[in-house]
Design a protein around this motif. Structure first.
Motif, PDB file in Angstrom:
ATOM      1  N   LYS A   1       3.266  -1.103  -2.089  1.00 16.26           N
ATOM      2  CA  LYS A   1       3.518  -2.199  -1.163  1.00 16.26           C
ATOM      3  C   LYS A   1       4.801  -2.945  -1.526  1.00 16.26           C
ATOM      4  O   LYS A   1       5.573  -3.366  -0.662  1.00 16.26           O
ATOM      5  N   LYS A   2       5.012  -3.138  -2.837  1.00 17.05           N
ATOM      6  CA  LYS A   2       6.257  -3.775  -3.273  1.00 17.05           C
ATOM      7  C   LYS A   2       7.471  -2.963  -2.817  1.00 17.05           C
ATOM      8  O   LYS A   2       8.470  -3.511  -2.340  1.00 17.05           O
TER       9      LYS A   2
ATOM     10  N   THR B   1      11.512 -12.040  10.594  1.00 15.85           N
ATOM     11  CA  THR B   1      10.527 -10.984  10.371  1.00 15.85           C
ATOM     12  C   THR B   1       9.278 -11.147  11.233  1.00 15.85           C
ATOM     13  O   THR B   1       8.424 -10.276  11.248  1.00 15.85           O
TER      14      THR B   1
ATOM     15  N   VAL C   1       8.182  -3.573   0.790  1.00 16.30           N
ATOM     16  CA  VAL C   1       8.855  -4.854   1.028  1.00 16.30           C
ATOM     17  C   VAL C   1      10.344  -4.737   0.696  1.00 16.30           C
ATOM     18  O   VAL C   1      11.203  -5.245   1.426  1.00 16.30           O
TER      19      VAL C   1
ATOM     20  N   PHE D   1       7.730  -2.632  10.749  1.00  8.61           N
ATOM     21  CA  PHE D   1       8.687  -3.089   9.730  1.00  8.61           C
ATOM     22  C   PHE D   1      10.102  -3.234  10.303  1.00  8.61           C
ATOM     23  O   PHE D   1      11.076  -2.755   9.720  1.00  8.61           O
TER      24      PHE D   1
ATOM     25  N   HIS E   1      14.136  -4.710   3.368  1.00 12.42           N
ATOM     26  CA  HIS E   1      15.376  -5.478   3.269  1.00 12.42           C
ATOM     27  C   HIS E   1      16.623  -4.625   3.512  1.00 12.42           C
ATOM     28  O   HIS E   1      17.741  -5.104   3.271  1.00 12.42           O
TER      29      HIS E   1
ATOM     30  N   LEU F   1       9.525 -11.255   4.424  1.00 10.80           N
ATOM     31  CA  LEU F   1       8.126 -10.855   4.299  1.00 10.80           C
ATOM     32  C   LEU F   1       7.679 -10.167   5.585  1.00 10.80           C
ATOM     33  O   LEU F   1       7.634 -10.803   6.643  1.00 10.80           O
TER      34      LEU F   1
ATOM     35  N   PHE G   1       3.669 -12.056  -3.810  1.00  5.42           N
ATOM     36  CA  PHE G   1       4.409 -10.804  -3.848  1.00  5.42           C
ATOM     37  C   PHE G   1       4.096 -10.002  -5.114  1.00  5.42           C
ATOM     38  O   PHE G   1       3.942  -8.792  -5.092  1.00  5.42           O
TER      39      PHE G   1
END
Length: 413
Positions: A261-262, A316, A265, A301, A269, A343, A254
């Protein structure tokens, strides 16, 4: 045939009954349930005047600890004039976010079990002092509910007197012999409600097990996006614990992701709707878009939310996490702690996510899969050295001889 026709004839009626029944359960009025009991009139009035009753109208699986008038009128809650929000939080402390039957009360161990209250969901409870500890004494046949804090001041304990009402698996109401005031709670203190709009980072830091997530949210800047989305339909955050980040497998790197990209992610959530725990447990459409979906396009997503073994499970496609606790639940924001980092397959789908493997164990993705089975279906049952022995010339000859014997036996039979 006649039975089949009879069943098909009554199926619409049964379905309609179940639909109406579930609707009535979900829209139950707590004060209406208490109305036949005049000795609980003061407690019922407090539920109404503090709007706690309205908060409960959309919840299921709860237990109410109602204090009769004779005990309630002896408490400081009546003789003093604390702020209305402080009264509301004390009443929330008497709402357990779990359905408990009479049988359940007799199954608690002498050491007790912590049960979440509605007060814990407000972000105003210190650490876990929004929980109550429920114990059962088999010798006296009594169930006791107390503050978990070792040095809490009275009134901090109550004994269950009797069952008032139960709607199985949804709502139960018990009478108790005392009001219970949370630890460190002064009924004379001034307004303690946070300003409009929840500070998500502070709520996570106060949770004491979400420091990694709080740091990442603050560093990425997406927390400002989340807080700006608190209006309207609200938001629901699934926040991995510090242990969840520590247990990320090496294949899920990660930290090496680029900043955008972080952020994806982290957005993955978050649901762009407010869902209290009861709504998550009975969610109609399991496939839910996230804030990352809104940024990357429909169908991507998404999270699959379901109920597994009594808990809320979040899948996920490559990782499944479970909701472990309620960090904050105050409309329009709900924050839940989860056991794993979510993820997305859109980012990590090309990397196999293998967890709990012993150090140095070979990754199944790099092992030769027999008969071209997909790697995820092939898990070696023996270490590499054992597999080499199985393929030695001597062992191959033994296997061939055994196969020949079985074939001859089959022909003779």
């Amino acid at each position: 045939m006649a039975i089949s026709l009879l069943i098909s004839h009554f199926t619409p009626i049964i379905s309609l009954y179940l639909l109406l029944h579930s609707t009535l359960i979900s829209a139950v009025n707590i004060t209406h349930l208490l109305s036949p009991y005049p000795d609980l009139s003061d407690f019922s009035d407090l539920l109404s005047t503090t709007t706690v009753a309205a908060d409960l109208s959309q919840r299921t699986s709860i237990t109410i600890l109602a204090v009769p008038n004779s005990f309630l009128r002896c408490s400081d809650l009546i003789h003093r004039s604390p702020s209305s929000n402080n009264i509301a939080d004390v009443i929330r402390y008497h709402v357990l976010l779990q359905y408990l039957s009479v049988h359940d009360l007799s199954r608690f161990p002498p050491s007790g079990k912590l049960i979440t209250t509605l007060f814990q969901t407000t972000s105003r409870a210190t650490t876990n002092f929004g929980y109550v500890n429920v114990t059962y004494d088999s010798q006296t046949n009594t169930t006791t509910v107390r503050s978990p804090a070792a040095y809490s001041q009275p009134p901090n304990t109550a004994t269950v007197i009797s069952v008032i009402k139960t709607l199985p698996y949804n709502i139960s109401i018990f009478s108790v012999n005392s009001l219970i005031v949370p630890y460190g709670f002064d009924l004379l203190t001034s307004e303690s409600r946070p300003p409009l709009g929840l500070n998500i980072t502070k709520a996570l830091i106060d949770g004491h097990n979400f420091n990694v997530a709080a740091s990442m949210l603050a560093a990425s800047g997406v927390v400002q996006e989340f807080e700006s989305d608190e209006g309207g339909a609200g938001i629901t955050l699934f926040v991995p614990t510090d242990d969840a980040f520590a247990n990320l497998p090496p294949t899920a790197d990660f930290q090496s992701l680029p900043a955008d990209k972080k952020a994806d992610v982290l957005r993955f959530h978050v649901l762009h709707s407010y869902y209290p725990l009861g709504s998550l447990q009975s969610i109609v459409n399991p496939v839910q878009p996230t804030l990352a979906t809104e940024d990357k396009g429909a169908g991507s997503f998404t999270l699959n939310i379901s109920r597994v073994n009594g808990s809320v499970a979040i899948n996920t496609g490559i990782v499944q996490a479970s909701v472990t606790q309620t960090v904050s639940d105050q409309n329009p924001v709900a924050i839940f702690g989860i056991s794993r980092v979510l993820l997305p397959k859109e980012i990590f789908g090309k990397n196999a996510i293998f967890e709990n493997a012993p150090p140095g164990a070979p990754s199944p993705i790099t092992s030769s899969s027999p008969l071209n089975f997909p790697p995820e279906l092939y898990v070696p049952s023996s270490p590499p050295e054992s597999r080499e022995e199985l393929h030695s010339p001597a062992n191959v000859r033994r296997v061939n001889f055994a196969v020949l014997c079985i074939g001859l036996l089959y022909l003779f039979v």
